[in-house]
Design a protein around this motif. Structure first.
Motif, mmCIF file in Angstrom:
data_model
loop_
_atom_site.group_PDB
_atom_site.id
_atom_site.type_symbol
_atom_site.label_atom_id
_atom_site.label_comp_id
_atom_site.label_asym_id
_atom_site.label_seq_id
_atom_site.Cartn_x
_atom_site.Cartn_y
_atom_site.Cartn_z
ATOM 1 N N UNK A 1 -33.277 25.079 47.744
ATOM 2 C CA UNK A 1 -32.061 24.680 47.108
ATOM 3 C C UNK A 1 -31.877 23.172 47.283
ATOM 4 N N UNK A 2 -32.127 22.567 48.159
ATOM 5 C CA UNK A 2 -31.878 20.799 48.245
ATOM 6 C C UNK A 2 -32.671 20.401 47.041
ATOM 7 N N UNK B 1 -37.423 8.253 47.607
ATOM 8 C CA UNK B 1 -37.951 9.562 47.559
ATOM 9 C C UNK B 1 -37.157 10.370 48.827
ATOM 10 N N UNK B 2 -36.685 11.409 48.645
ATOM 11 C CA UNK B 2 -35.824 12.003 49.643
ATOM 12 C C UNK B 2 -36.866 12.823 50.478
ATOM 13 N N UNK B 3 -36.414 12.859 51.855
ATOM 14 C CA UNK B 3 -37.176 13.605 52.840
ATOM 15 C C UNK B 3 -37.310 15.183 52.661
ATOM 16 N N UNK B 4 -36.559 15.746 51.695
ATOM 17 C CA UNK B 4 -36.823 17.088 51.434
ATOM 18 C C UNK B 4 -37.743 17.430 50.128
ATOM 19 N N UNK C 1 -33.444 17.469 59.947
ATOM 20 C CA UNK C 1 -33.736 16.493 59.006
ATOM 21 C C UNK C 1 -34.569 15.602 59.527
ATOM 22 N N UNK C 2 -34.266 14.981 60.442
ATOM 23 C CA UNK C 2 -34.909 13.718 61.025
ATOM 24 C C UNK C 2 -36.353 14.162 61.544
ATOM 25 N N UNK D 1 -26.486 10.483 50.679
ATOM 26 C CA UNK D 1 -25.932 10.339 51.985
ATOM 27 C C UNK D 1 -26.834 11.003 53.263
ATOM 28 N N UNK D 2 -27.379 12.414 52.636
ATOM 29 C CA UNK D 2 -28.444 12.894 53.598
ATOM 30 C C UNK D 2 -29.505 11.971 53.873
#
Length: 508
Positions: free
Chosen positions: A74-75, A1-4, A201-202, A165-166
Protein backbone atom coordinates in the motif's frame (compact mmCIF):
# COMPACT_ATOMS: atom_id res chain seq x y z
CA UNK A 1 14.07 6.83 -4.34
CA UNK A 2 11.99 5.86 -1.32
CA UNK A 3 13.13 3.00 0.91
CA UNK A 4 9.94 1.01 0.25
CA UNK A 5 10.07 1.19 -3.56
CA UNK A 6 10.68 -1.92 -5.63
CA UNK A 7 13.87 -0.47 -7.16
CA UNK A 8 15.32 0.29 -3.73
CA UNK A 9 14.48 -3.14 -2.27
CA UNK A 10 15.92 -4.85 -5.36
CA UNK A 11 19.18 -2.94 -4.88
CA UNK A 12 19.25 -3.95 -1.21
CA UNK A 13 18.61 -7.58 -2.19
CA UNK A 14 21.82 -7.63 -4.23
CA UNK A 15 23.91 -6.59 -1.23
CA UNK A 16 22.48 -8.58 1.67
CA UNK A 17 21.94 -12.20 2.60
CA UNK A 18 19.57 -11.28 5.43
CA UNK A 19 15.93 -12.32 5.75
CA UNK A 20 12.68 -10.85 7.01
CA UNK A 21 11.26 -13.42 9.42
CA UNK A 22 7.88 -13.99 11.04
CA UNK A 23 8.85 -14.86 14.60
CA UNK A 24 5.56 -16.64 15.31
CA UNK A 25 5.31 -18.85 12.22
CA UNK A 26 9.00 -19.11 11.32
CA UNK A 27 8.23 -18.17 7.70
CA UNK A 28 11.02 -16.11 6.19
CA UNK A 29 11.69 -14.27 2.95
CA UNK A 30 14.95 -12.95 1.61
CA UNK A 31 14.78 -9.38 0.30
CA UNK A 32 14.24 -10.44 -3.33
CA UNK A 33 11.37 -12.71 -2.31
CA UNK A 34 9.92 -10.00 -0.11
CA UNK A 35 9.95 -7.51 -3.00
CA UNK A 36 8.30 -10.03 -5.34
CA UNK A 37 5.50 -10.77 -2.86
CA UNK A 38 4.91 -7.07 -2.18
CA UNK A 39 4.70 -6.38 -5.94
CA UNK A 40 2.11 -9.13 -6.38
CA UNK A 41 -0.11 -7.68 -3.67
CA UNK A 42 0.39 -4.20 -5.12
CA UNK A 43 -1.06 -5.41 -8.45
CA UNK A 44 -4.15 -6.72 -6.67
CA UNK A 45 -4.78 -3.26 -5.21
CA UNK A 46 -4.20 -1.60 -8.57
CA UNK A 47 -6.98 -3.74 -10.07
CA UNK A 48 -9.26 -3.30 -7.07
CA UNK A 49 -9.03 0.48 -7.10
CA UNK A 50 -8.59 1.06 -10.85
CA UNK A 51 -11.91 2.94 -11.22
CA UNK A 52 -11.56 4.87 -7.98
CA UNK A 53 -9.63 7.91 -6.89
CA UNK A 54 -7.31 8.02 -3.92
CA UNK A 55 -8.79 5.81 -1.19
CA UNK A 56 -8.17 5.37 2.52
CA UNK A 57 -7.22 1.84 3.59
CA UNK A 58 -7.21 0.84 7.24
CA UNK A 59 -4.88 -1.97 8.35
CA UNK A 60 -5.33 -3.85 11.60
CA UNK A 61 -1.60 -3.97 12.07
CA UNK A 62 0.51 -6.42 14.00
CA UNK A 63 4.14 -7.45 13.76
CA UNK A 64 3.67 -10.25 11.24
CA UNK A 65 5.21 -10.91 7.85
CA UNK A 66 1.88 -10.86 6.03
CA UNK A 67 0.97 -7.50 7.58
CA UNK A 68 4.34 -6.05 6.60
CA UNK A 69 3.87 -7.21 3.01
CA UNK A 70 0.45 -5.55 2.95
CA UNK A 71 1.83 -2.34 4.42
CA UNK A 72 4.64 -2.07 1.85
CA UNK A 73 2.27 -2.86 -1.03
CA UNK A 74 0.00 0.00 0.00
CA UNK A 75 2.95 2.37 0.51
CA UNK A 76 3.77 1.75 -3.14
CA UNK A 77 0.22 2.53 -4.24
CA UNK A 78 -1.39 5.93 -4.76
CA UNK A 79 -3.60 5.41 -1.74
CA UNK A 80 -3.47 6.49 1.90
CA UNK A 81 -3.03 4.14 4.87
CA UNK A 82 -4.32 4.34 8.41
CA UNK A 83 -2.72 1.94 10.89
CA UNK A 84 -5.00 0.48 13.55
CA UNK A 85 -4.06 -1.69 16.47
CA UNK A 86 -4.91 -5.34 15.97
CA UNK A 87 -7.35 -6.53 18.61
CA UNK A 88 -8.41 -3.08 19.79
CA UNK A 89 -11.86 -2.35 21.20
CA UNK A 90 -14.37 -2.73 18.35
CA UNK A 91 -16.47 0.26 19.40
CA UNK A 92 -13.42 2.52 19.30
CA UNK A 93 -12.38 1.04 15.97
CA UNK A 94 -15.84 1.59 14.51
CA UNK A 95 -15.73 5.23 15.60
CA UNK A 96 -12.47 5.71 13.69
CA UNK A 97 -13.87 3.91 10.62
CA UNK A 98 -16.90 6.18 10.60
CA UNK A 99 -15.01 9.42 11.31
CA UNK A 100 -12.52 8.80 8.53
CA UNK A 101 -14.88 6.93 6.17
CA UNK A 102 -12.28 4.22 5.66
CA UNK A 103 -12.85 2.77 2.19
CA UNK A 104 -11.38 -0.64 2.94
CA UNK A 105 -10.56 -2.26 6.27
CA UNK A 106 -8.03 -5.09 6.18
CA UNK A 107 -8.26 -7.28 9.25
CA UNK A 108 -5.92 -10.18 9.94
CA UNK A 109 -8.04 -12.72 8.02
CA UNK A 110 -8.20 -10.55 4.89
CA UNK A 111 -4.49 -9.78 5.09
CA UNK A 112 -3.64 -13.48 5.28
CA UNK A 113 -6.09 -14.24 2.47
CA UNK A 114 -4.53 -11.66 0.17
CA UNK A 115 -0.98 -12.91 0.71
CA UNK A 116 -1.65 -16.67 0.69
CA UNK A 117 -4.02 -16.83 -2.29
CA UNK A 118 -2.12 -14.64 -4.72
CA UNK A 119 -1.43 -17.61 -6.99
CA UNK A 120 -5.19 -18.24 -7.39
CA UNK A 121 -7.70 -16.31 -9.44
CA UNK A 122 -8.03 -12.81 -8.00
CA UNK A 123 -11.72 -12.49 -8.90
CA UNK A 124 -12.77 -14.13 -5.63
CA UNK A 125 -10.49 -11.79 -3.73
CA UNK A 126 -12.26 -8.72 -5.12
CA UNK A 127 -15.60 -10.02 -3.89
CA UNK A 128 -14.18 -10.33 -0.37
CA UNK A 129 -12.72 -6.82 -0.35
CA UNK A 130 -15.81 -4.59 -0.24
CA UNK A 131 -15.14 -0.90 -0.78
CA UNK A 132 -17.19 1.45 1.39
CA UNK A 133 -18.06 5.15 1.57
CA UNK A 134 -17.73 5.68 -2.19
CA UNK A 135 -17.82 8.30 -3.51
CA UNK A 136 -16.24 10.14 -0.60
CA UNK A 137 -14.29 13.29 0.14
CA UNK A 138 -11.01 13.55 -1.69
CA UNK A 139 -7.69 12.99 0.09
CA UNK A 140 -4.83 15.42 -0.42
CA UNK A 141 -2.30 13.89 -2.84
CA UNK A 142 0.62 14.40 -0.42
CA UNK A 143 -0.87 12.39 2.48
CA UNK A 144 0.51 8.84 2.53
CA UNK A 145 0.10 7.56 6.10
CA UNK A 146 -2.01 8.32 9.19
CA UNK A 147 -0.59 7.44 12.61
CA UNK A 148 -2.15 8.00 16.00
CA UNK A 149 -0.56 10.78 18.02
CA UNK A 150 -0.64 9.31 21.49
CA UNK A 151 -0.18 5.58 21.14
CA UNK A 152 -3.74 5.19 22.41
CA UNK A 153 -5.68 4.09 19.36
CA UNK A 154 -8.98 5.00 21.00
CA UNK A 155 -8.23 8.57 19.93
CA UNK A 156 -9.49 9.78 16.56
CA UNK A 157 -6.65 12.27 16.23
CA UNK A 158 -4.13 11.18 13.60
CA UNK A 159 -0.96 12.72 12.17
CA UNK A 160 -0.87 13.31 8.40
CA UNK A 161 2.47 12.03 7.07
CA UNK A 162 3.94 12.15 3.57
CA UNK A 163 6.22 9.72 1.75
CA UNK A 164 8.98 12.32 2.04
CA UNK A 165 8.43 12.55 5.82
CA UNK A 166 9.00 8.81 6.10
CA UNK A 167 12.05 8.92 3.86
CA UNK A 168 13.69 11.88 5.61
CA UNK A 169 13.27 10.36 9.05
CA UNK A 170 14.44 6.94 7.90
CA UNK A 171 17.63 8.35 6.35
CA UNK A 172 18.40 10.45 9.41
CA UNK A 173 18.02 7.58 11.88
CA UNK A 174 20.12 5.26 9.72
CA UNK A 175 22.83 7.92 9.66
CA UNK A 176 23.14 8.69 13.36
CA UNK A 177 22.71 5.07 14.49
CA UNK A 178 25.16 3.95 11.77
CA UNK A 179 23.01 0.98 10.80
CA UNK A 180 24.14 -1.57 8.21
CA UNK A 181 23.15 -4.86 6.59
CA UNK A 182 25.06 -6.64 9.37
CA UNK A 183 22.42 -5.73 11.95
CA UNK A 184 19.70 -7.99 13.28
CA UNK A 185 16.66 -6.89 15.27
CA UNK A 186 13.72 -8.57 16.98
CA UNK A 187 10.79 -6.16 17.11
CA UNK A 188 9.70 -5.11 20.61
CA UNK A 189 7.36 -2.24 19.67
CA UNK A 190 4.01 -2.33 17.83
CA UNK A 191 3.89 -1.41 14.17
CA UNK A 192 1.05 1.12 14.58
CA UNK A 193 3.30 3.19 16.88
CA UNK A 194 5.61 5.65 15.11
CA UNK A 195 8.70 4.51 17.05
CA UNK A 196 8.02 0.85 16.28
CA UNK A 197 7.32 1.60 12.64
CA UNK A 198 10.55 3.58 12.28
CA UNK A 199 12.53 0.57 13.57
CA UNK A 200 11.05 -1.53 10.75
CA UNK A 201 11.72 1.19 8.15
CA UNK A 202 15.34 1.77 9.09
CA UNK A 203 16.34 -1.88 9.26
CA UNK A 204 14.71 -2.74 5.93
CA UNK A 205 16.37 0.31 4.40
CA UNK A 206 19.74 -1.23 5.33
CA UNK A 207 18.95 -4.84 4.46
CA UNK A 208 19.19 -5.98 8.08
CA UNK A 209 17.78 -9.20 9.43
CA UNK A 210 14.34 -8.32 10.75
CA UNK A 211 12.47 -10.71 13.06
CA UNK A 212 8.85 -9.69 13.54
CA UNK A 213 7.39 -10.43 16.96
CA UNK A 214 4.46 -9.28 19.10
CA UNK A 215 5.90 -10.79 22.29
CA UNK A 216 6.59 -8.76 25.44
CA UNK A 217 9.51 -9.04 27.89
CA UNK A 218 7.28 -11.17 30.09
CA UNK A 219 6.83 -13.76 27.31
CA UNK A 220 9.37 -16.58 27.14
CA UNK A 221 8.88 -16.63 23.37
CA UNK A 222 10.61 -13.23 23.06
CA UNK A 223 13.76 -14.48 24.75
CA UNK A 224 13.66 -17.67 22.70
CA UNK A 225 13.82 -15.46 19.58
CA UNK A 226 16.74 -13.52 21.07
CA UNK A 227 18.65 -16.73 21.67
CA UNK A 228 17.87 -18.04 18.19
CA UNK A 229 18.51 -14.91 16.10
CA UNK A 230 21.12 -13.03 18.19
CA UNK A 231 19.90 -9.43 17.58
CA UNK A 232 22.45 -6.63 17.49
CA UNK A 233 19.95 -3.81 18.17
CA UNK A 234 17.35 -3.37 20.91
CA UNK A 235 14.69 -0.66 21.05
CA UNK A 236 12.26 0.19 23.82
CA UNK A 237 10.10 2.76 25.59
CA UNK A 238 10.65 3.50 29.31
CA UNK A 239 8.24 0.79 30.47
CA UNK A 240 10.12 -1.79 28.37
CA UNK A 241 13.43 -0.97 30.03
CA UNK A 242 11.78 -0.95 33.44
CA UNK A 243 10.68 -4.53 32.73
CA UNK A 244 14.22 -5.50 31.70
CA UNK A 245 15.57 -4.01 34.92
CA UNK A 246 13.08 -5.98 37.02
CA UNK A 247 13.88 -9.19 35.14
CA UNK A 248 17.60 -8.56 35.69
CA UNK A 249 19.69 -7.30 32.79
CA UNK A 250 22.56 -9.63 33.55
CA UNK A 251 20.25 -12.65 33.40
CA UNK A 252 18.79 -11.86 29.96
CA UNK A 253 20.19 -13.10 26.60
CA UNK A 254 21.43 -9.67 25.51
CA UNK A 255 25.05 -10.57 24.83
CA UNK A 256 24.72 -10.04 21.06
CA UNK A 257 23.17 -6.57 21.39
CA UNK A 258 25.57 -3.74 20.52
CA UNK A 259 23.04 -0.91 20.25
CA UNK A 260 20.51 -0.12 22.97
CA UNK A 261 18.08 2.67 22.03
CA UNK A 262 15.30 4.34 24.02
CA UNK A 263 12.56 6.80 23.09
CA UNK A 264 8.84 7.21 23.74
CA UNK A 265 9.04 9.27 26.91
CA UNK A 266 11.42 10.23 29.71
CA UNK A 267 13.44 7.38 31.13
CA UNK A 268 14.29 7.83 34.79
CA UNK A 269 17.86 9.03 35.28
CA UNK A 270 18.65 6.21 37.68
CA UNK A 271 17.64 3.63 35.07
CA UNK A 272 19.70 5.39 32.39
CA UNK A 273 22.71 5.17 34.68
CA UNK A 274 21.95 1.53 35.41
CA UNK A 275 21.81 0.75 31.68
CA UNK A 276 24.99 2.73 31.06
CA UNK A 277 26.83 0.88 33.82
CA UNK A 278 25.62 -2.49 32.50
CA UNK A 279 26.79 -1.63 28.97
CA UNK A 280 30.18 -0.46 30.19
CA UNK A 281 30.63 -3.71 32.11
CA UNK A 282 29.73 -5.71 29.00
CA UNK A 283 32.17 -3.89 26.70
CA UNK A 284 35.14 -6.20 26.26
CA UNK A 285 36.76 -4.69 23.18
CA UNK A 286 35.35 -7.18 20.68
CA UNK A 287 31.97 -5.44 20.53
CA UNK A 288 31.54 -1.79 21.51
CA UNK A 289 28.06 -1.53 22.98
CA UNK A 290 26.29 1.85 23.04
CA UNK A 291 23.19 3.41 24.59
CA UNK A 292 21.26 6.00 22.56
CA UNK A 293 18.74 8.15 24.41
CA UNK A 294 16.36 9.62 21.83
CA UNK A 295 13.45 12.04 21.66
CA UNK A 296 10.63 12.37 19.20
CA UNK A 297 6.96 12.86 18.45
CA UNK A 298 4.69 11.35 15.82
CA UNK A 299 4.16 14.89 14.47
CA UNK A 300 7.80 14.68 13.34
CA UNK A 301 7.31 11.12 12.02
CA UNK A 302 9.29 9.47 14.81
CA UNK A 303 12.42 11.19 16.08
CA UNK A 304 13.86 14.67 16.46
CA UNK A 305 16.89 14.32 18.76
CA UNK A 306 19.45 11.91 20.14
CA UNK A 307 22.14 12.08 22.79
CA UNK A 308 25.50 10.77 21.63
CA UNK A 309 26.48 7.78 23.82
CA UNK A 310 29.86 9.33 24.60
CA UNK A 311 28.09 12.10 26.54
CA UNK A 312 26.83 9.65 29.14
CA UNK A 313 26.89 9.63 32.11
CA UNK A 314 27.78 13.34 32.34
CA UNK A 315 24.64 14.45 30.49
CA UNK A 316 22.14 12.01 31.92
CA UNK A 317 18.66 13.48 31.48
CA UNK A 318 19.49 15.29 28.22
CA UNK A 319 17.96 14.51 24.81
CA UNK A 320 21.06 15.85 23.03
CA UNK A 321 20.95 17.58 19.67
CA UNK A 322 18.71 17.53 16.61
CA UNK A 323 18.94 14.56 14.26
CA UNK A 324 20.76 15.05 10.92
CA UNK A 325 18.65 17.30 8.73
CA UNK A 326 16.77 18.71 11.72
CA UNK A 327 17.07 21.90 13.76
CA UNK A 328 15.88 23.14 17.16
CA UNK A 329 15.14 26.54 18.63
CA UNK A 330 13.71 27.71 21.94
CA UNK A 331 10.83 30.17 22.15
CA UNK A 332 10.43 31.88 25.49
CA UNK A 333 7.53 33.84 26.97
CA UNK A 334 8.79 37.00 25.28
CA UNK A 335 8.58 35.33 21.84
CA UNK A 336 12.35 35.37 21.55
CA UNK A 337 13.03 33.16 18.51
CA UNK A 338 16.82 33.20 18.80
CA UNK A 339 18.39 30.01 17.51
CA UNK A 340 20.49 28.46 20.25
CA UNK A 341 22.64 26.34 17.97
CA UNK A 342 24.49 29.15 16.24
CA UNK A 343 26.32 30.54 19.25
CA UNK A 344 29.21 29.07 21.18
CA UNK A 345 29.03 31.74 23.85
CA UNK A 346 25.45 31.34 25.05
CA UNK A 347 24.64 30.27 28.56
CA UNK A 348 21.77 27.92 29.29
CA UNK A 349 18.44 29.18 27.95
CA UNK A 350 14.92 27.97 28.54
CA UNK A 351 11.77 28.01 26.45
CA UNK A 352 9.33 25.94 24.46
CA UNK A 353 11.16 23.57 22.11
CA UNK A 354 10.49 24.05 18.39
CA UNK A 355 11.74 21.75 15.62
CA UNK A 356 12.01 21.88 11.85
CA UNK A 357 13.11 19.28 9.32
CA UNK A 358 11.97 17.15 6.43
CA UNK A 359 10.16 14.81 8.82
CA UNK A 360 7.65 17.41 10.09
CA UNK A 361 4.12 16.27 9.24
CA UNK A 362 1.29 18.06 7.46
CA UNK A 363 -0.74 18.54 10.63
CA UNK A 364 -3.44 16.63 12.46
CA UNK A 365 -6.78 15.16 11.37
CA UNK A 366 -9.85 14.10 13.33
CA UNK A 367 -12.11 13.09 10.44
CA UNK A 368 -12.21 12.45 6.69
CA UNK A 369 -12.93 16.08 5.82
CA UNK A 370 -9.63 17.11 7.41
CA UNK A 371 -7.76 14.89 4.91
CA UNK A 372 -8.64 17.25 2.08
CA UNK A 373 -6.31 19.93 3.42
CA UNK A 374 -2.75 20.00 4.77
CA UNK A 375 -1.02 22.42 7.12
CA UNK A 376 2.58 22.96 6.11
CA UNK A 377 4.37 24.27 9.18
CA UNK A 378 8.04 25.26 9.05
CA UNK A 379 8.54 25.05 12.82
CA UNK A 380 6.78 22.40 14.89
CA UNK A 381 5.84 23.50 18.41
CA UNK A 382 6.55 20.41 20.51
CA UNK A 383 4.69 21.57 23.62
CA UNK A 384 7.77 20.64 25.67
CA UNK A 385 9.75 23.05 27.80
CA UNK A 386 13.49 22.65 27.33
CA UNK A 387 16.79 24.20 28.13
CA UNK A 388 19.90 24.33 25.96
CA UNK A 389 23.45 24.45 27.30
CA UNK A 390 26.51 26.12 25.82
CA UNK A 391 27.39 22.96 23.86
CA UNK A 392 24.02 22.95 22.09
CA UNK A 393 22.59 19.98 24.00
CA UNK A 394 18.95 20.12 24.98
CA UNK A 395 17.17 18.88 28.08
CA UNK A 396 13.40 18.55 28.52
CA UNK A 397 12.35 20.10 31.82
CA UNK A 398 8.59 19.90 31.55
CA UNK A 399 5.54 19.96 29.33
CA UNK A 400 3.32 22.97 28.78
CA UNK A 401 0.16 20.90 29.13
CA UNK A 402 1.38 19.41 32.43
CA UNK A 403 0.96 22.65 34.34
CA UNK A 404 -1.56 23.59 36.98
CA UNK A 405 -1.93 26.77 39.01
CA UNK A 406 -2.44 26.92 42.77
CA UNK A 407 -3.60 30.36 43.88
CA UNK A 408 -2.09 31.72 40.67
CA UNK A 409 1.24 29.97 41.17
CA UNK A 410 2.21 27.78 38.21
CA UNK A 411 3.16 24.21 39.16
CA UNK A 412 5.04 21.98 36.71
CA UNK A 413 3.73 18.44 37.31
CA UNK A 414 6.74 16.89 35.59
CA UNK A 415 9.09 18.71 37.95
CA UNK A 416 7.00 17.55 40.92
CA UNK A 417 7.28 13.95 39.68
CA UNK A 418 11.04 14.28 39.19
CA UNK A 419 11.42 15.60 42.74
CA UNK A 420 9.21 12.82 44.11
CA UNK A 421 11.29 10.14 42.39
CA UNK A 422 14.41 11.40 44.17
CA UNK A 423 12.86 11.94 47.60
CA UNK A 424 13.72 9.92 50.69
CA UNK A 425 10.14 8.68 50.75
CA UNK A 426 10.37 7.27 47.22
CA UNK A 427 13.68 5.56 47.96
CA UNK A 428 12.07 3.67 50.82
CA UNK A 429 9.27 2.30 48.62
CA UNK A 430 9.44 -0.96 46.68
CA UNK A 431 10.49 -0.99 43.01
CA UNK A 432 6.89 -1.74 42.01
CA UNK A 433 5.53 1.42 43.66
CA UNK A 434 5.63 4.80 41.95
CA UNK A 435 4.53 8.30 42.93
CA UNK A 436 3.12 10.52 40.19
CA UNK A 437 1.53 13.95 40.00
CA UNK A 438 -1.82 14.89 38.54
CA UNK A 439 -4.46 17.52 39.20
CA UNK A 440 -6.11 20.68 38.03
CA UNK A 441 -5.98 24.31 39.07
CA UNK A 442 -5.98 24.69 42.85
CA UNK A 443 -5.82 20.93 43.34
CA UNK A 444 -2.59 18.90 43.23
CA UNK A 445 -3.06 15.14 43.49
CA UNK A 446 -0.06 13.01 44.44
CA UNK A 447 -0.74 9.49 43.17
CA UNK A 448 0.73 6.43 44.89
CA UNK A 449 0.62 3.60 42.34
CA UNK A 450 1.27 0.05 43.48
CA UNK A 451 0.34 -2.37 46.24
CA UNK A 452 0.82 -0.72 49.62
CA UNK A 453 -0.30 -2.05 52.97
CA UNK A 454 -3.07 0.03 54.56
CA UNK A 455 -1.03 0.78 57.69
CA UNK A 456 1.82 2.15 55.56
CA UNK A 457 -0.40 4.08 53.18
CA UNK A 458 -1.58 6.49 55.86
CA UNK A 459 2.03 7.27 56.82
CA UNK A 460 2.95 7.81 53.16
CA UNK A 461 -0.01 10.14 52.65
CA UNK A 462 0.90 12.31 55.62
CA UNK A 463 4.56 12.52 54.62
CA UNK A 464 3.74 13.36 50.99
CA UNK A 465 1.40 16.20 51.96
CA UNK A 466 3.94 17.65 54.39
CA UNK A 467 6.89 17.39 51.98
CA UNK A 468 5.01 18.75 48.95
CA UNK A 469 3.53 21.63 50.93
CA UNK A 470 7.01 22.68 52.09
CA UNK A 471 8.61 22.22 48.68
CA UNK A 472 6.00 24.14 46.71
CA UNK A 473 5.17 26.68 49.42
CA UNK A 474 1.44 25.98 49.11
CA UNK A 475 -1.08 25.27 51.84
CA UNK A 476 -1.79 21.60 52.50
CA UNK A 477 -5.50 22.18 51.81
CA UNK A 478 -4.68 22.34 48.08
CA UNK A 479 -3.02 18.92 48.18
CA UNK A 480 -4.33 15.41 48.45
CA UNK A 481 -3.06 11.87 47.93
CA UNK A 482 -4.76 9.14 45.89
CA UNK A 483 -3.87 5.46 45.82
CA UNK A 484 -4.29 3.11 42.84
CA UNK A 485 -2.90 -0.41 42.55
CA UNK A 486 -1.97 -0.20 38.87
CA UNK A 487 -1.26 2.66 36.49
CA UNK A 488 -3.41 3.19 33.40
CA UNK A 489 -1.17 2.70 30.36
CA UNK A 490 -1.51 3.50 26.67
CA UNK A 491 -1.13 0.75 24.08
CA UNK A 492 2.59 1.64 24.00
CA UNK A 493 2.97 1.13 27.76
CA UNK A 494 3.30 4.82 28.58
CA UNK A 495 1.48 6.33 31.53
CA UNK A 496 -1.93 7.47 30.27
CA UNK A 497 -2.12 10.79 32.11
CA UNK A 498 -5.60 11.55 30.76
CA UNK A 499 -7.05 8.37 32.27
CA UNK A 500 -4.99 8.85 35.42
CA UNK A 501 -6.51 12.30 35.88
CA UNK A 502 -9.99 10.89 35.38
CA UNK A 503 -9.30 8.16 37.94
CA UNK A 504 -7.98 10.37 40.69
CA UNK A 505 -10.10 13.48 40.12
CA UNK A 506 -13.42 12.54 38.58
CA UNK A 507 -14.11 8.92 39.57
CA UNK A 508 -16.98 8.41 41.95
Amino acid sequence: MHFYSSQYIQQIAQNTTSHIIDGETGVQLNYAEFDKTVSQVEKVFQLLFELQGKCLVGIESDNSLNCLVMYFALLRSQHCLLLLESGQDKLKQQQIIQNYQINLLLDKSLINLLVTELAESTQNLYQQLPLKFLPAQSIHPDIKLLLTTSGSTGSCKYVKLTADNLQANCQSICQYLQLSANEAVVTTLPMFYSFGLSVIHTHIANGSQLVLSNATPMDKSLWALFKQYQPTCLYGVPFFYQMLSRLGLIRLPLQSVRLFAQAGGRLDNSLILQLHEYIQQQNDGSCQKQLFIMYGQTEATARMAYLHPAKLPEKVGYIGQAIPGGEFKLVNDLADHADNQDSNTQTTQTGELYYRGGNVSLGLAQNRQMLEQVEKTEWLATGDLAECDAEGDYKIIGRLKRFIKIVGKRINLDEVEAWLSQSDLARNLTDETQILASGEDDKLVLVVAGKVAAKHLEQIQQQLIQDASELLSVHASYLRVAHIESLPLTANNKVDYTKLKQQVLYAN
